[in-house]
Design a protein around this motif. Structure first.
Motif, PDB file in Angstrom:
ATOM      1  N   SER A  39     -49.163  58.477  44.454  1.00 17.51           N
ATOM      2  CA  SER A  39     -50.001  57.370  44.021  1.00 17.51           C
ATOM      3  C   SER A  39     -51.192  57.821  43.165  1.00 17.51           C
ATOM      4  CB  SER A  39     -50.513  56.594  45.235  1.00 17.51           C
ATOM      5  OG  SER A  39     -51.349  57.426  46.010  1.00 17.51           O
ATOM      6  N   VAL A  40     -51.484  59.119  43.125  1.00 19.79           N
ATOM      7  CA  VAL A  40     -52.609  59.624  42.341  1.00 19.79           C
ATOM      8  C   VAL A  40     -52.145  59.834  40.904  1.00 19.79           C
ATOM      9  CG1 VAL A  40     -54.236  61.520  42.068  1.00 19.79           C
ATOM     10  CG2 VAL A  40     -53.592  60.759  44.351  1.00 19.79           C
ATOM     11  N   PRO A  41     -52.821  59.203  39.936  1.00 18.23           N
ATOM     12  CA  PRO A  41     -52.425  59.364  38.536  1.00 18.23           C
ATOM     13  C   PRO A  41     -52.707  60.784  38.046  1.00 18.23           C
ATOM     14  CG  PRO A  41     -54.205  57.757  38.786  1.00 18.23           C
ATOM     15  CD  PRO A  41     -53.885  58.277  40.135  1.00 18.23           C
ATOM     16  N   PRO A  42     -52.097  61.192  36.946  1.00 15.93           N
ATOM     17  CA  PRO A  42     -52.291  62.549  36.438  1.00 15.93           C
ATOM     18  C   PRO A  42     -53.713  62.752  35.906  1.00 15.93           C
ATOM     19  CG  PRO A  42     -51.029  61.236  34.895  1.00 15.93           C
ATOM     20  CD  PRO A  42     -51.195  60.413  36.137  1.00 15.93           C
ATOM     21  N   PRO A  43     -54.163  64.017  35.808  1.00 20.84           N
ATOM     22  CA  PRO A  43     -55.509  64.294  35.311  1.00 20.84           C
ATOM     23  C   PRO A  43     -55.677  63.890  33.848  1.00 20.84           C
ATOM     24  CG  PRO A  43     -54.437  66.320  36.066  1.00 20.84           C
ATOM     25  CD  PRO A  43     -53.467  65.217  36.225  1.00 20.84           C
ATOM     26  N   VAL A  44     -56.909  63.582  33.480  1.00 25.85           N
ATOM     27  CA  VAL A  44     -57.252  63.204  32.114  1.00 25.85           C
ATOM     28  C   VAL A  44     -58.120  64.306  31.534  1.00 25.85           C
ATOM     29  CG1 VAL A  44     -58.466  61.512  30.696  1.00 25.85           C
ATOM     30  CG2 VAL A  44     -57.197  60.768  32.701  1.00 25.85           C
ATOM     31  N   SER A  93     -72.772  61.892  46.164  1.00 28.56           N
ATOM     32  CA  SER A  93     -72.009  61.013  47.038  1.00 28.56           C
ATOM     33  C   SER A  93     -71.174  59.992  46.278  1.00 28.56           C
ATOM     34  CB  SER A  93     -72.954  60.288  47.991  1.00 28.56           C
ATOM     35  OG  SER A  93     -73.877  59.528  47.253  1.00 28.56           O
ATOM     36  N   GLN A  94     -71.466  59.757  45.023  1.00 26.07           N
ATOM     37  CA  GLN A  94     -70.746  58.726  44.273  1.00 26.07           C
ATOM     38  C   GLN A  94     -69.593  59.331  43.479  1.00 26.07           C
ATOM     39  OE1 GLN A  94     -74.314  57.548  42.506  1.00 26.07           O
ATOM     40  NE2 GLN A  94     -74.029  58.662  40.604  1.00 26.07           N
ATOM     41  N   GLU A  95     -68.781  58.465  42.854  1.00 22.40           N
ATOM     42  CA  GLU A  95     -67.654  58.897  42.037  1.00 22.40           C
ATOM     43  C   GLU A  95     -68.008  58.788  40.565  1.00 22.40           C
ATOM     44  OE1 GLU A  95     -64.512  56.270  43.176  1.00 22.40           O
ATOM     45  OE2 GLU A  95     -63.872  57.556  44.809  1.00 22.40           O
ATOM     46  N   VAL A 109     -63.699  72.720  35.988  1.00 28.36           N
ATOM     47  CA  VAL A 109     -64.514  71.765  36.728  1.00 28.36           C
ATOM     48  C   VAL A 109     -64.039  70.363  36.370  1.00 28.36           C
ATOM     49  CG1 VAL A 109     -66.862  70.898  37.067  1.00 28.36           C
ATOM     50  CG2 VAL A 109     -66.466  73.346  36.759  1.00 28.36           C
ATOM     51  N   TYR A 110     -63.950  69.496  37.379  1.00 25.86           N
ATOM     52  CA  TYR A 110     -63.513  68.125  37.137  1.00 25.86           C
ATOM     53  C   TYR A 110     -64.212  67.170  38.081  1.00 25.86           C
ATOM     54  CZ  TYR A 110     -60.497  68.677  41.257  1.00 25.86           C
ATOM     55  OH  TYR A 110     -60.026  68.887  42.520  1.00 25.86           O
ATOM     56  N   TYR A 111     -64.145  65.877  37.749  1.00 24.09           N
ATOM     57  CA  TYR A 111     -64.620  64.826  38.634  1.00 24.09           C
ATOM     58  C   TYR A 111     -63.533  63.776  38.730  1.00 24.09           C
ATOM     59  CZ  TYR A 111     -65.679  62.164  34.392  1.00 24.09           C
ATOM     60  OH  TYR A 111     -65.587  61.508  33.199  1.00 24.09           O
ATOM     61  N   ARG A 112     -63.638  62.903  39.712  1.00 21.28           N
ATOM     62  CA  ARG A 112     -62.641  61.840  39.891  1.00 21.28           C
ATOM     63  C   ARG A 112     -63.299  60.496  39.597  1.00 21.28           C
ATOM     64  NH1 ARG A 112     -57.740  63.417  41.227  1.00 21.28           N
ATOM     65  NH2 ARG A 112     -57.540  65.311  42.415  1.00 21.28           N
ATOM     66  N   ASP A 113     -62.551  59.631  38.908  1.00 18.61           N
ATOM     67  CA  ASP A 113     -63.057  58.294  38.622  1.00 18.61           C
ATOM     68  C   ASP A 113     -62.694  57.350  39.760  1.00 18.61           C
ATOM     69  OD1 ASP A 113     -60.358  57.774  38.258  1.00 18.61           O
ATOM     70  OD2 ASP A 113     -60.508  57.424  36.117  1.00 18.61           O
ATOM     71  N   ALA A 114     -62.966  56.065  39.591  1.00 16.53           N
ATOM     72  CA  ALA A 114     -62.718  55.080  40.645  1.00 16.53           C
ATOM     73  C   ALA A 114     -61.237  54.963  40.987  1.00 16.53           C
ATOM     74  CB  ALA A 114     -63.265  53.715  40.220  1.00 16.53           C
ATOM     75  N   GLU A 115     -60.357  55.299  40.051  1.00 16.52           N
ATOM     76  CA  GLU A 115     -58.914  55.248  40.289  1.00 16.52           C
ATOM     77  C   GLU A 115     -58.377  56.590  40.774  1.00 16.52           C
ATOM     78  OE1 GLU A 115     -57.449  54.015  36.514  1.00 16.52           O
ATOM     79  OE2 GLU A 115     -58.250  51.998  36.721  1.00 16.52           O
ATOM     80  N   HIS A 116     -59.255  57.527  41.103  1.00 20.35           N
ATOM     81  CA  HIS A 116     -58.944  58.860  41.615  1.00 20.35           C
ATOM     82  C   HIS A 116     -58.225  59.745  40.603  1.00 20.35           C
ATOM     83  CE1 HIS A 116     -60.477  57.795  45.497  1.00 20.35           C
ATOM     84  NE2 HIS A 116     -59.727  56.716  45.496  1.00 20.35           N
ATOM     85  N   ARG A 117     -58.388  59.444  39.306  1.00 19.43           N
ATOM     86  CA  ARG A 117     -57.861  60.324  38.267  1.00 19.43           C
ATOM     87  C   ARG A 117     -58.849  61.446  38.044  1.00 19.43           C
ATOM     88  NH1 ARG A 117     -56.292  56.130  33.686  1.00 19.43           N
ATOM     89  NH2 ARG A 117     -58.392  55.587  34.249  1.00 19.43           N
ATOM     90  N   ALA A 118     -58.327  62.648  37.834  1.00 23.40           N
ATOM     91  CA  ALA A 118     -59.182  63.800  37.557  1.00 23.40           C
ATOM     92  C   ALA A 118     -59.550  63.819  36.077  1.00 23.40           C
ATOM     93  CB  ALA A 118     -58.457  65.079  37.920  1.00 23.40           C
ATOM     94  N   HIS A 119     -60.832  64.047  35.778  1.00 19.49           N
ATOM     95  CA  HIS A 119     -61.329  64.169  34.404  1.00 19.49           C
ATOM     96  C   HIS A 119     -61.925  65.570  34.271  1.00 19.49           C
ATOM     97  CE1 HIS A 119     -61.111  59.895  33.189  1.00 19.49           C
ATOM     98  NE2 HIS A 119     -61.173  59.707  34.491  1.00 19.49           N
ATOM     99  N   TRP A 120     -61.370  66.380  33.359  1.00 20.38           N
ATOM    100  CA  TRP A 120     -61.880  67.730  33.145  1.00 20.38           C
ATOM    101  C   TRP A 120     -63.238  67.667  32.462  1.00 20.38           C
ATOM    102  CZ3 TRP A 120     -59.369  70.846  36.047  1.00 20.38           C
ATOM    103  CH2 TRP A 120     -58.000  70.721  36.231  1.00 20.38           C
ATOM    104  N   VAL A 121     -64.126  68.539  32.876  1.00 22.84           N
ATOM    105  CA  VAL A 121     -65.481  68.604  32.322  1.00 22.84           C
ATOM    106  C   VAL A 121     -65.568  69.842  31.443  1.00 22.84           C
ATOM    107  CG1 VAL A 121     -67.926  68.844  32.891  1.00 22.84           C
ATOM    108  CG2 VAL A 121     -66.442  67.473  34.351  1.00 22.84           C
ATOM    109  N   THR A 122     -66.209  69.704  30.291  1.00 17.97           N
ATOM    110  CA  THR A 122     -66.466  70.854  29.428  1.00 17.97           C
ATOM    111  C   THR A 122     -67.972  70.978  29.227  1.00 17.97           C
ATOM    112  OG1 THR A 122     -66.228  69.485  27.462  1.00 17.97           O
ATOM    113  CG2 THR A 122     -64.274  70.671  28.189  1.00 17.97           C
ATOM    114  N   ALA A 123     -68.417  72.205  29.138  1.00 22.99           N
ATOM    115  CA  ALA A 123     -69.839  72.447  28.892  1.00 22.99           C
ATOM    116  C   ALA A 123     -70.150  72.096  27.441  1.00 22.99           C
ATOM    117  CB  ALA A 123     -70.181  73.904  29.159  1.00 22.99           C
TER     118      ALA A 123
END
Length: 164
Positions: A39-44, A93-95, A109-123
């Motif tokens: 049910s978890v969508p692929p990373p973005v 504590s938030q998403e 490094v990544y964070y998850r959005d409200a739909e639990h998709r992973a978003h990669w972070v770049t410096a």
């Protein structure tokens, strides 16, 4: 004399094989655990065309111009910048982009959005200005004050990161 009927023997063997197969289906289907991850969508990958500099301006100290006796700053880019961003957001504590950041096993490094998709972070390519006293713990990483040598984030693990 004992009489053995071949037809009954073949039917009973087929019946035994069928029952054995039916009994193993629930066992095999419960071992996979695939329905939980399905049910978890692929990373973005948000690294294309965007940086996190607009999200982190509130954490950056103002650079002093000229020869002042003000606070010295260090520039963190690359792995040092990512690790700094991770440490700034790992206990949030938030998403979302302003929420909790995670460190993956592959050193990203990544964070998850409200739909639990992973978003990669770049410096940010221009780096992050950090007070020199706080930046000392990132000295060993690539990107500390423009350094191209040093450690990357692949060897650092995080026990609180959810699976991708």
């Amino acid at each position: 004399m004992n009489t053995i009927y071949k037809e009954r023997k073949v039917v009973s063997r087929l019946f035994a094989v069928l029952l054995s197969a039916l009994l193993t289906v629930p066992l095999l289907s419960s071992c996979g655990g695939g329905s939980r991850n399905a049910s978890v969508p692929p990373p973005v990958d948000d690294s294309v065309g965007r940086t996190v500099s607009d999200r982190n301006n509130r954490n950056q100290p103002e650079a002093k111009k000229g020869f002042s006796t003000g606070q010295k700053v260090a520039l963190l880019a690359g792995a040092a910048g990512l690790y700094y961003l991770y440490n700034q957001h790992k206990n949030a504590s938030q998403e979302g982009a302003q929420g909790k950041y995670y460190l993956s096993k592959n050193g990203r490094v990544y964070y998850r959005d409200a739909e639990h998709r992973a978003h990669w972070v770049t410096a940010p390519t221009e780096g992050i200005r950090v007070p020199e006293s706080e930046a000392q713990k990132y000295r060993q990483f690539q990107g500390y004050n423009g350094s191209t040598t040093g450690r990357d984030l692949s060897g650092i693990t995080s026990s609180a990161a959810p699976a991708l």
